[in-house]
Design a protein around this motif. Structure first.
Motif, PDB file in Angstrom:
ATOM      1  N   ILE A   1      -4.317   2.093  -5.525  1.00  0.00           N
ATOM      2  CA  ILE A   1      -4.428   2.240  -4.068  1.00  0.00           C
ATOM      3  C   ILE A   1      -5.696   1.552  -3.579  1.00  0.00           C
ATOM      4  O   ILE A   1      -5.686   0.823  -2.590  1.00  0.00           O
ATOM      5  CB  ILE A   1      -4.407   3.725  -3.664  1.00  0.00           C
ATOM      6  CG1 ILE A   1      -3.026   4.313  -3.907  1.00  0.00           C
ATOM      7  CG2 ILE A   1      -4.807   3.892  -2.198  1.00  0.00           C
ATOM      8  CD1 ILE A   1      -2.974   5.821  -3.764  1.00  0.00           C
ATOM      9  N   TRP A   2      -6.800   1.796  -4.280  1.00  0.00           N
ATOM     10  CA  TRP A   2      -8.065   1.165  -3.901  1.00  0.00           C
ATOM     11  C   TRP A   2      -7.918  -0.356  -3.930  1.00  0.00           C
ATOM     12  O   TRP A   2      -8.336  -1.049  -3.003  1.00  0.00           O
ATOM     13  CB  TRP A   2      -9.178   1.628  -4.853  1.00  0.00           C
ATOM     14  CG  TRP A   2     -10.455   0.879  -4.677  1.00  0.00           C
ATOM     15  CD1 TRP A   2     -11.406   1.081  -3.714  1.00  0.00           C
ATOM     16  CD2 TRP A   2     -10.913  -0.213  -5.480  1.00  0.00           C
ATOM     17  NE1 TRP A   2     -12.420   0.183  -3.878  1.00  0.00           N
ATOM     18  CE2 TRP A   2     -12.152  -0.627  -4.946  1.00  0.00           C
ATOM     19  CE3 TRP A   2     -10.403  -0.879  -6.587  1.00  0.00           C
ATOM     20  CZ2 TRP A   2     -12.871  -1.674  -5.497  1.00  0.00           C
ATOM     21  CZ3 TRP A   2     -11.128  -1.924  -7.132  1.00  0.00           C
ATOM     22  CH2 TRP A   2     -12.348  -2.303  -6.585  1.00  0.00           C
TER      23      TRP A   2
ATOM     24  N   GLY B   1      -2.924   5.177 -10.483  1.00  0.00           N
ATOM     25  CA  GLY B   1      -2.418   4.935  -9.136  1.00  0.00           C
ATOM     26  C   GLY B   1      -3.528   4.975  -8.096  1.00  0.00           C
ATOM     27  O   GLY B   1      -3.512   4.203  -7.130  1.00  0.00           O
ATOM     28  N   LEU B   2      -4.520   5.852  -8.294  1.00  0.00           N
ATOM     29  CA  LEU B   2      -5.661   5.887  -7.375  1.00  0.00           C
ATOM     30  C   LEU B   2      -6.433   4.572  -7.425  1.00  0.00           C
ATOM     31  O   LEU B   2      -6.861   4.054  -6.386  1.00  0.00           O
ATOM     32  CB  LEU B   2      -6.586   7.062  -7.708  1.00  0.00           C
ATOM     33  CG  LEU B   2      -6.032   8.451  -7.418  1.00  0.00           C
ATOM     34  CD1 LEU B   2      -6.995   9.518  -7.914  1.00  0.00           C
ATOM     35  CD2 LEU B   2      -5.754   8.622  -5.937  1.00  0.00           C
TER      36      LEU B   2
ATOM     37  N   THR C   1       1.023   4.005  -3.010  1.00  0.00           N
ATOM     38  CA  THR C   1       0.689   5.387  -2.639  1.00  0.00           C
ATOM     39  C   THR C   1       1.841   6.324  -2.984  1.00  0.00           C
ATOM     40  O   THR C   1       1.625   7.418  -3.531  1.00  0.00           O
ATOM     41  CB  THR C   1       0.356   5.472  -1.139  1.00  0.00           C
ATOM     42  OG1 THR C   1      -0.728   4.583  -0.858  1.00  0.00           O
ATOM     43  CG2 THR C   1      -0.027   6.873  -0.734  1.00  0.00           C
TER      44      THR C   1
ATOM     45  N   VAL D   1       0.840  -1.200   0.000  1.00  0.00           N
ATOM     46  CA  VAL D   1       0.000   0.000   0.000  1.00  0.00           C
ATOM     47  C   VAL D   1       0.877   1.253   0.000  1.00  0.00           C
ATOM     48  O   VAL D   1       0.629   2.198  -0.758  1.00  0.00           O
ATOM     49  CB  VAL D   1      -0.973  -0.010   1.199  1.00  0.00           C
ATOM     50  CG1 VAL D   1      -1.786   1.272   1.257  1.00  0.00           C
ATOM     51  CG2 VAL D   1      -1.892  -1.216   1.126  1.00  0.00           C
ATOM     52  N   ALA D   2       1.912   1.254   0.811  1.00  0.00           N
ATOM     53  CA  ALA D   2       2.802   2.419   0.869  1.00  0.00           C
ATOM     54  C   ALA D   2       3.543   2.610  -0.454  1.00  0.00           C
ATOM     55  O   ALA D   2       3.734   3.753  -0.900  1.00  0.00           O
ATOM     56  CB  ALA D   2       3.799   2.251   2.012  1.00  0.00           C
TER      57      ALA D   2
ATOM     58  N   THR E   1       1.924   6.873  -6.727  1.00  0.00           N
ATOM     59  CA  THR E   1       0.821   7.740  -7.158  1.00  0.00           C
ATOM     60  C   THR E   1       1.118   9.200  -6.845  1.00  0.00           C
ATOM     61  O   THR E   1       0.893  10.084  -7.685  1.00  0.00           O
ATOM     62  CB  THR E   1      -0.489   7.300  -6.468  1.00  0.00           C
ATOM     63  OG1 THR E   1      -0.737   5.939  -6.787  1.00  0.00           O
ATOM     64  CG2 THR E   1      -1.656   8.148  -6.914  1.00  0.00           C
ATOM     65  N   ILE E   2       1.640   9.443  -5.663  1.00  0.00           N
ATOM     66  CA  ILE E   2       2.010  10.821  -5.294  1.00  0.00           C
ATOM     67  C   ILE E   2       3.090  11.345  -6.231  1.00  0.00           C
ATOM     68  O   ILE E   2       3.030  12.503  -6.683  1.00  0.00           O
ATOM     69  CB  ILE E   2       2.465  10.871  -3.823  1.00  0.00           C
ATOM     70  CG1 ILE E   2       1.266  10.629  -2.898  1.00  0.00           C
ATOM     71  CG2 ILE E   2       3.138  12.199  -3.495  1.00  0.00           C
ATOM     72  CD1 ILE E   2       1.630  10.406  -1.453  1.00  0.00           C
TER      73      ILE E   2
ATOM     74  N   ARG F   1      -5.488  -1.808  -1.119  1.00  0.00           N
ATOM     75  CA  ARG F   1      -6.095  -1.710   0.216  1.00  0.00           C
ATOM     76  C   ARG F   1      -7.135  -2.806   0.409  1.00  0.00           C
ATOM     77  O   ARG F   1      -7.205  -3.434   1.466  1.00  0.00           O
ATOM     78  CB  ARG F   1      -6.706  -0.332   0.427  1.00  0.00           C
ATOM     79  CG  ARG F   1      -5.631   0.755   0.585  1.00  0.00           C
ATOM     80  CD  ARG F   1      -6.224   2.085   0.911  1.00  0.00           C
ATOM     81  NE  ARG F   1      -6.759   2.025   2.271  1.00  0.00           N
ATOM     82  CZ  ARG F   1      -7.727   2.807   2.715  1.00  0.00           C
ATOM     83  NH1 ARG F   1      -8.274   3.700   1.923  1.00  0.00           N
ATOM     84  NH2 ARG F   1      -8.149   2.701   3.943  1.00  0.00           N
TER      85      ARG F   1
END
Length: 115
Positions: free
Chosen positions: A66-67, A62-63, A23, A19-20, A26-27, A70
């Motif tokens: 993330i979904w 990337g969003l 994330t 997850v990290a 994506t950032i 998770r």
């Protein structure tokens, strides 16, 4: 000549901070998009606007990533908790995993698949 194929098992997949990692990626894509937006004219003059839109697409995908990770992480944790609870219930009941009457079959517990 015969093609050589390895005879060993594949290693276990690496499980890290998924997850990290997603994330952070994506950032990074979104920051790259924001850095390139003020220079959109420069990219447009050189027919390189796809760079800008690639960064935005990376952030959007990337969003979704993330979904997904998770949900995957939560499912893995639920599965591990269920297995631990099942193992604890089996150990406290004192029955074997073989037959319903608690006796072990000669073939072992693998011969009786659980529903």
């Amino acid at each position: 000549m015969a093609k050589w194929t390895p005879k060993h098992e594949a290693p276990e997949p690496l499980e890290g901070p998924v997850v990290a990692t997603i994330t952070g990626g994506t950032i990074l894509w979104f920051v790259l998009f924001l850095v390139q937006v003020p220079f959109y004219g420069w990219f447009d003059d050189r027919d390189l606007t796809w760079w800008v839109w690639t960064c935005l697409a990376g952030a959007g995908l990337g969003l979704i990533g993330i979904w997904y990770v998770r949900k995957r992480d939560a499912a893995i944790k639920r599965h591990e908790a269920a297995r631990a609870a099942e193992a604890e219930a089996g150990a406290s009941a004192g029955t074997s995993a073989g037959n319903p009457d608690g006796t072990e079959s000669p073939e072992g517990p693998e011969s009786h698949p659980q529903p």
